[in-house]
Motif scaffolding. Sequence first.
Motif, PDB file in Angstrom:
ATOM      1  N   LEU A 396       0.750  -1.188  -0.288  1.00  0.00           N
ATOM      2  CA  LEU A 396      -0.044   0.029  -0.049  1.00  0.00           C
ATOM      3  C   LEU A 396       0.674   1.312   0.014  1.00  0.00           C
ATOM      4  CD1 LEU A 396      -3.129   0.564   0.167  1.00  0.00           C
ATOM      5  CD2 LEU A 396      -2.852   0.746   2.750  1.00  0.00           C
ATOM      6  N   THR A 397       2.458   0.917   0.158  1.00  0.00           N
ATOM      7  CA  THR A 397       3.023   2.215   0.505  1.00  0.00           C
ATOM      8  C   THR A 397       3.592   2.758  -0.769  1.00  0.00           C
ATOM      9  OG1 THR A 397       3.696   1.519   2.676  1.00  0.00           O
ATOM     10  CG2 THR A 397       5.120   3.391   1.654  1.00  0.00           C
ATOM     11  N   PRO A 398       3.745   4.018  -1.141  1.00  0.00           N
ATOM     12  CA  PRO A 398       4.059   5.049  -2.243  1.00  0.00           C
ATOM     13  C   PRO A 398       5.429   4.727  -2.043  1.00  0.00           C
ATOM     14  CG  PRO A 398       2.376   6.140  -1.131  1.00  0.00           C
ATOM     15  CD  PRO A 398       2.554   5.228  -0.242  1.00  0.00           C
ATOM     16  N   PRO A 399       6.277   4.698  -3.234  1.00  0.00           N
ATOM     17  CA  PRO A 399       5.760   4.772  -4.581  1.00  0.00           C
ATOM     18  C   PRO A 399       5.732   3.482  -5.324  1.00  0.00           C
ATOM     19  CG  PRO A 399       8.186   5.436  -4.395  1.00  0.00           C
ATOM     20  CD  PRO A 399       7.743   4.907  -3.401  1.00  0.00           C
ATOM     21  N   PHE A 400       6.152   2.435  -4.577  1.00  0.00           N
ATOM     22  CA  PHE A 400       6.252   1.290  -5.255  1.00  0.00           C
ATOM     23  C   PHE A 400       5.241   0.121  -5.086  1.00  0.00           C
ATOM     24  CE2 PHE A 400      10.612   2.880  -4.779  1.00  0.00           C
ATOM     25  CZ  PHE A 400      10.824   3.192  -5.991  1.00  0.00           C
ATOM     26  N   GLY A 401       4.244   0.449  -3.959  1.00  0.00           N
ATOM     27  CA  GLY A 401       3.176  -0.605  -3.600  1.00  0.00           C
ATOM     28  C   GLY A 401       2.399  -1.095  -4.763  1.00  0.00           C
ATOM     29  N   PHE A 402       2.389  -2.419  -4.806  1.00  0.00           N
ATOM     30  CA  PHE A 402       1.893  -2.931  -5.723  1.00  0.00           C
ATOM     31  C   PHE A 402       0.099  -2.636  -6.089  1.00  0.00           C
ATOM     32  CE2 PHE A 402       4.999  -6.387  -5.128  1.00  0.00           C
ATOM     33  CZ  PHE A 402       5.338  -6.448  -6.431  1.00  0.00           C
ATOM     34  N   ALA A 403      -0.357  -2.424  -4.917  1.00  0.00           N
ATOM     35  CA  ALA A 403      -1.795  -2.046  -4.975  1.00  0.00           C
ATOM     36  C   ALA A 403      -2.052  -0.719  -5.573  1.00  0.00           C
ATOM     37  CB  ALA A 403      -2.544  -2.045  -3.576  1.00  0.00           C
ATOM     38  N   PRO A 426      -3.593   7.915   4.989  1.00  0.00           N
ATOM     39  CA  PRO A 426      -4.367   7.637   6.384  1.00  0.00           C
ATOM     40  C   PRO A 426      -4.485   6.024   6.512  1.00  0.00           C
ATOM     41  CG  PRO A 426      -5.396   9.355   5.055  1.00  0.00           C
ATOM     42  CD  PRO A 426      -4.453   8.741   4.064  1.00  0.00           C
ATOM     43  N   PHE A 427      -4.612   5.280   5.385  1.00  0.00           N
ATOM     44  CA  PHE A 427      -4.768   3.959   5.822  1.00  0.00           C
ATOM     45  C   PHE A 427      -3.532   3.136   6.111  1.00  0.00           C
ATOM     46  CE2 PHE A 427      -8.234   5.187   2.900  1.00  0.00           C
ATOM     47  CZ  PHE A 427      -9.560   4.749   3.611  1.00  0.00           C
ATOM     48  N   ILE A 428      -2.294   3.602   5.514  1.00  0.00           N
ATOM     49  CA  ILE A 428      -1.028   3.344   6.025  1.00  0.00           C
ATOM     50  C   ILE A 428      -0.966   3.561   7.401  1.00  0.00           C
ATOM     51  CG2 ILE A 428       1.448   3.433   5.690  1.00  0.00           C
ATOM     52  CD1 ILE A 428       0.942   4.151   2.764  1.00  0.00           C
ATOM     53  N   VAL A 429      -1.409   4.598   7.913  1.00  0.00           N
ATOM     54  CA  VAL A 429      -1.159   5.082   9.339  1.00  0.00           C
ATOM     55  C   VAL A 429      -2.106   3.940  10.112  1.00  0.00           C
ATOM     56  CG1 VAL A 429      -1.849   6.648  10.957  1.00  0.00           C
ATOM     57  CG2 VAL A 429      -0.588   7.260   8.970  1.00  0.00           C
ATOM     58  N   ILE A 430      -3.246   3.668   9.658  1.00  0.00           N
ATOM     59  CA  ILE A 430      -4.182   2.825  10.228  1.00  0.00           C
ATOM     60  C   ILE A 430      -3.391   1.465  10.489  1.00  0.00           C
ATOM     61  CG2 ILE A 430      -6.208   1.538  10.284  1.00  0.00           C
ATOM     62  CD1 ILE A 430      -7.447   3.969   8.877  1.00  0.00           C
ATOM     63  N   GLN A 431      -2.745   0.819   9.047  1.00  0.00           N
ATOM     64  CA  GLN A 431      -2.041  -0.206   9.356  1.00  0.00           C
ATOM     65  C   GLN A 431      -0.985  -0.344  10.231  1.00  0.00           C
ATOM     66  OE1 GLN A 431      -3.935  -2.442   5.667  1.00  0.00           O
ATOM     67  NE2 GLN A 431      -1.973  -3.089   7.013  1.00  0.00           N
ATOM     68  N   LEU A 432      -0.285   0.860  10.330  1.00  0.00           N
ATOM     69  CA  LEU A 432       1.051   0.731  11.402  1.00  0.00           C
ATOM     70  C   LEU A 432       0.558   0.725  12.724  1.00  0.00           C
ATOM     71  CD1 LEU A 432       3.283   3.246   9.550  1.00  0.00           C
ATOM     72  CD2 LEU A 432       3.431   0.900   9.683  1.00  0.00           C
ATOM     73  N   LEU A 433      -0.817   1.239  12.899  1.00  0.00           N
ATOM     74  CA  LEU A 433      -1.461   1.179  14.436  1.00  0.00           C
ATOM     75  C   LEU A 433      -1.587  -0.235  14.738  1.00  0.00           C
ATOM     76  CD1 LEU A 433      -3.620   4.501  14.314  1.00  0.00           C
ATOM     77  CD2 LEU A 433      -1.525   3.876  15.671  1.00  0.00           C
ATOM     78  N   VAL A 434      -2.129  -1.136  13.823  1.00  0.00           N
ATOM     79  CA  VAL A 434      -2.623  -2.278  13.912  1.00  0.00           C
ATOM     80  C   VAL A 434      -1.239  -3.072  14.222  1.00  0.00           C
ATOM     81  CG1 VAL A 434      -3.724  -4.317  13.148  1.00  0.00           C
ATOM     82  CG2 VAL A 434      -4.787  -2.091  12.756  1.00  0.00           C
ATOM     83  N   ILE A 435      -0.127  -2.955  13.365  1.00  0.00           N
ATOM     84  CA  ILE A 435       1.012  -3.538  13.666  1.00  0.00           C
ATOM     85  C   ILE A 435       1.579  -3.333  15.040  1.00  0.00           C
ATOM     86  CG2 ILE A 435       3.364  -3.807  12.856  1.00  0.00           C
ATOM     87  CD1 ILE A 435       2.369  -3.563   9.986  1.00  0.00           C
ATOM     88  N   ALA A 436       1.530  -2.169  15.407  1.00  0.00           N
ATOM     89  CA  ALA A 436       2.010  -1.658  16.914  1.00  0.00           C
ATOM     90  C   ALA A 436       1.224  -2.151  17.781  1.00  0.00           C
ATOM     91  CB  ALA A 436       1.960  -0.301  16.913  1.00  0.00           C
TER      92      ALA A 436
END
Length: 454
Positions: A396-403, A426-436
């Motif tokens: 999901l992460t720029p600039p190389f994310g497959f999605a 914002p969705f990357i931030v949510i992902q990182l919060l869940v990982i944390a």
Amino acid sequence: MDGTIALWLFAAVCLLLMLGYPVAFTLAGTALAFAAGGIIAGVFDAAFLSALPGRLFGTMSNTTLIAVPLFVLMGVILEKSKVAEELLANMAHLLGGVRGGLSLSVVLVGMLLAASTGIVGATVVTMGLLSLPSMLRAGYSPAIAAGTICATGTLGQIIPPSIALVLLGDVLSSAYQQAQLRMNVYSPDTLSVGDLFVGALVPGLLLVALYMVFLLLVAWLRPGLLPAGRREPVDTAVFLRGLLPPLLLIGLVLGSILAGAATPTEAAGVGAVGAWLLALAKGEIPLERLRAALRNTLEITAMVFMILVGAAVFSLVFRGFGGEELIHAFLTDLPGGVFGATLFVMALIFLLGFILDFIEITFVVVPIVGPVLLMMGLDPIWLGIMIALNLQTSFLTPPFGFALFYLRGVAAGQLPTGAIYRGVIPFIVIQLLVIAALWRWPALATWLPAALTD
């Protein structure tokens, strides 16, 4: 042997993959070329290659991996029979009067599609074609629309029955056995794909819930970005007829695994047959579409198993050059102990997610680092869920994310690249919060499998 050649082998494979060469043949061809050179130079023992036929036979006769083509077939048939299209239309009607209702519909339908296909590219492309024009016509912010579709598409990594979890479960099971052998420890506990499915439920649903909370907050605080649509009358019978069958099918597949009534492979067979019967009942699977579904399944399955063969050759040659001992020594010597080693591996997997798909990472990287981390005391279920969430964030992460590439391919002329990049932040931030949260509270992934086992 100090393992230096093994590092050169890994670097050569990454370089060739970045140049665009086919993954399976790059893995096998590069490894065999290094092995041949090593044999000539007297630095590689040819006896290592004698184990290759047994490894390949073991891979091809692995009953767990039979679930892969069956789950793929289930997802492709549901896609070809327009189940997702009907679900999205019904959800959009139901939530049409709610501000941001269309984006909530995309998340819910994307979650169900992820549960049925488990393939990031298929989900992003399908949701992009079906929902992006509708969201833009409804006046939605292009960035929010793009971010919602990309983030929802990556749910296929973590929402069971995910193909990524099937492959991860098989590889981590072997890594767990290797770790026990190296420590001269025997434990009756084993790791199964079903364990990963159960462990992924709470983190996956938490992720979906946080996506929806974020969209509701945006709709409340910035109503111009997510306007309300027209509330249209909903035909209850039509709505239930479109929603219940796929829900029942996914519930049957997952429920049979959770209840211990079926293995993931058996449940995948039920899912494939159920999807075909569902499409047959809808009259949306003529012979031409069925042929296309079978052809797509064959192509994806052939790709997966060819990568499996290439990865088996690569890992064997990598071990022959002393790579495993080098990695073991490196990770155990890192400052911070198990925390430092895990952090390094997660960072490496995240970066590799920019250039490699989850299949290559699962069969090339995880077999190398998995046994070492498990020997350091990590729970295999927790490790598998963390890797899946990590790759989901990477895609999901720029600039190389497959999605992002998948959506840009289907949204040509509709969305600027900058809007896609802004939308996913914002969705990357949510992902990182869940990982944390999962790092801080491993029980989020481990308590449900333990509760069902007891």
